[in-house]
Write an enzyme that holds these catalytic residues in place. Sequence first.
Site, mmCIF file in Angstrom:
data_model
loop_
_atom_site.group_PDB
_atom_site.id
_atom_site.type_symbol
_atom_site.label_atom_id
_atom_site.label_comp_id
_atom_site.label_asym_id
_atom_site.label_seq_id
_atom_site.Cartn_x
_atom_site.Cartn_y
_atom_site.Cartn_z
ATOM 1 N N ARG A 1 8.819 -4.702 11.752
ATOM 2 C CA ARG A 1 8.974 -3.508 10.907
ATOM 3 C C ARG A 1 7.746 -3.336 10.030
ATOM 4 N NH1 ARG A 1 14.100 -3.275 6.875
ATOM 5 N NH2 ARG A 1 12.883 -4.893 5.860
ATOM 6 N N TYR B 1 40.943 19.849 6.058
ATOM 7 C CA TYR B 1 40.356 20.406 7.280
ATOM 8 C C TYR B 1 40.953 19.755 8.535
ATOM 9 C CZ TYR B 1 36.786 22.215 4.140
ATOM 10 O OH TYR B 1 36.135 22.864 3.138
ATOM 11 N N LYS C 1 15.700 -1.554 -4.551
ATOM 12 C CA LYS C 1 15.262 -0.338 -3.855
ATOM 13 C C LYS C 1 16.409 0.671 -3.791
ATOM 14 C CE LYS C 1 16.510 -2.366 0.540
ATOM 15 N NZ LYS C 1 16.057 -3.376 1.502
HETATM 16 C C1 LIG Z 1 16.469 -4.705 1.186
HETATM 17 C C2 LIG Z 1 15.594 -5.884 1.298
HETATM 18 C C3 LIG Z 1 15.991 -7.144 0.801
HETATM 19 C C4 LIG Z 1 17.360 -7.388 0.199
HETATM 20 O O1 LIG Z 1 18.343 -7.381 1.193
HETATM 21 P P1 LIG Z 1 19.887 -7.643 0.892
HETATM 22 O O2 LIG Z 1 20.473 -7.771 2.232
HETATM 23 O O3 LIG Z 1 20.392 -6.459 0.156
HETATM 24 O O4 LIG Z 1 19.984 -8.874 0.071
HETATM 25 C C5 LIG Z 1 15.090 -8.178 0.893
HETATM 26 N N1 LIG Z 1 13.864 -7.997 1.452
HETATM 27 C C6 LIG Z 1 13.456 -6.822 1.930
HETATM 28 C C7 LIG Z 1 12.104 -6.710 2.531
HETATM 29 C C8 LIG Z 1 14.303 -5.723 1.878
HETATM 30 O O5 LIG Z 1 13.891 -4.552 2.364
#
Ligand SMILES: *Cc1c(COP(=O)(O)O)cnc(C)c1O
Length: 398
Positions: free
Chosen positions: A166, A292, A66
């Site tokens: 979630r 800055y 993702k």
């Molecule tokens: C992002 C995600 C993962 C992977 O998580 P990592 O901590 O990067 O290994 C697995 N499952 C879901 C549902 C996620 O959103």
Amino acid sequence: MDRRTFVRAAGTAAALGALPRTAAGAPSRALSGYEPWLEVSAETLRANAREVGRLAGRRPVLAVVKNNAYGLGIARVGPALSAAPEVWGFGVVKPAEAHALLDARVTKPILLMGLASDDDAVDLARRGVRLAPFSNDAPRALTGIRQRAGVGTLPVHLYLDTGMGRLGLPYHRARGWMEEVAGAAGITVEGIFTALTEDDGFDAEQLTRFTALLEETRPGGVRPAYTHAASSHALFFRQDPGLTMVRPGLALFGAYPAGARERGLADLEPAFRLKAKVVRVERLRPGDSVSYGRNYVAERPVWVATLPVGHADGYPRKAVEGAEVLIGGRTYPVIGAVSASHAIVEIGDWPTVAVGDDAVLVGPDHPAVHPNTLAERAGISVYDVLMHLSAGLPGVMV
Ligand SMILES: *Cc1c(COP(=O)(O)O)cnc(C)c1O
């Protein structure tokens, strides 16, 4: 070949599974100009997949890519990881990410771990993307999507909420729903999954809820080929006995969840480098300041160098709190302030770097620039070190 052409050519070659190299062997040399860039190693991605597969006891890996493959570039990472035998398929959250993988000629299964609109779901189903239903009306809605997509069977992974709060259907009212989806004509429950909270005390309870539900629904005909809960954190910290697949992201890219590196269980290597070229080297007089807010004031004559990479490219603002940059085999502290497009490093008494030198801001080349070290020194999450890399960075496979 100019740099843009090279980057484009590299991207195409990568999409076809080839590993582009320049005549000189070092892709960074071929990038002329002073834009920061990203190097991604297909070989390292595959080595990390091997390590993850070993950690997972050889269970198949659903590679989570993702958010533009955690900043590394989904069109670059997809084909590279697809070549790893440990990788069963890919997990994404947005429909566009699934389409990007397919457009990059990824043929392994793809699971959308988010809600798609009906129109998006139909498009995805036509292209073979697995949906992750969790709404009450899923049994009926999926049938409609299957019919509109014109596909014989629609493979899905049921998303259960065992305490994350979630996404997913709450586990305590999932039983009848699971049986109903599994019984719907043309719908194949290929997988069932849940997301862990990564709370040490609670993960075990979540897994108990999950596996109990799998047991309870088995007689009712719910027999998924794959069950999964483990993200990178669980690979290092949690047994998930009985589950048949793992679902990591971060570890594949070569970074460790907080506290995992110290456990010494796996040998992961960052699969990317954030690089830039030195654009200015100057000597400060005592009292001269940098950036800055005049956060840094020279107490003695000192050389400093400017790198054309900043927080808009994904290099964290908080790098000034102790991060270092690797230039020509030596590390130099980040000083002053990281602005949108620039960072400044202290070089010391002698001008040991020159305009045009390559700098590694994040990568595997030195412990000081390892993503986990940068995260610790900057006081940020290692996820942010990767995920905030700008999608606009030119990238090259090495
Ligand atoms: C992002 C995600 C993962 C992977 O998580 P990592 O901590 O990067 O290994 C697995 N499952 C879901 C549902 C996620 O959103």
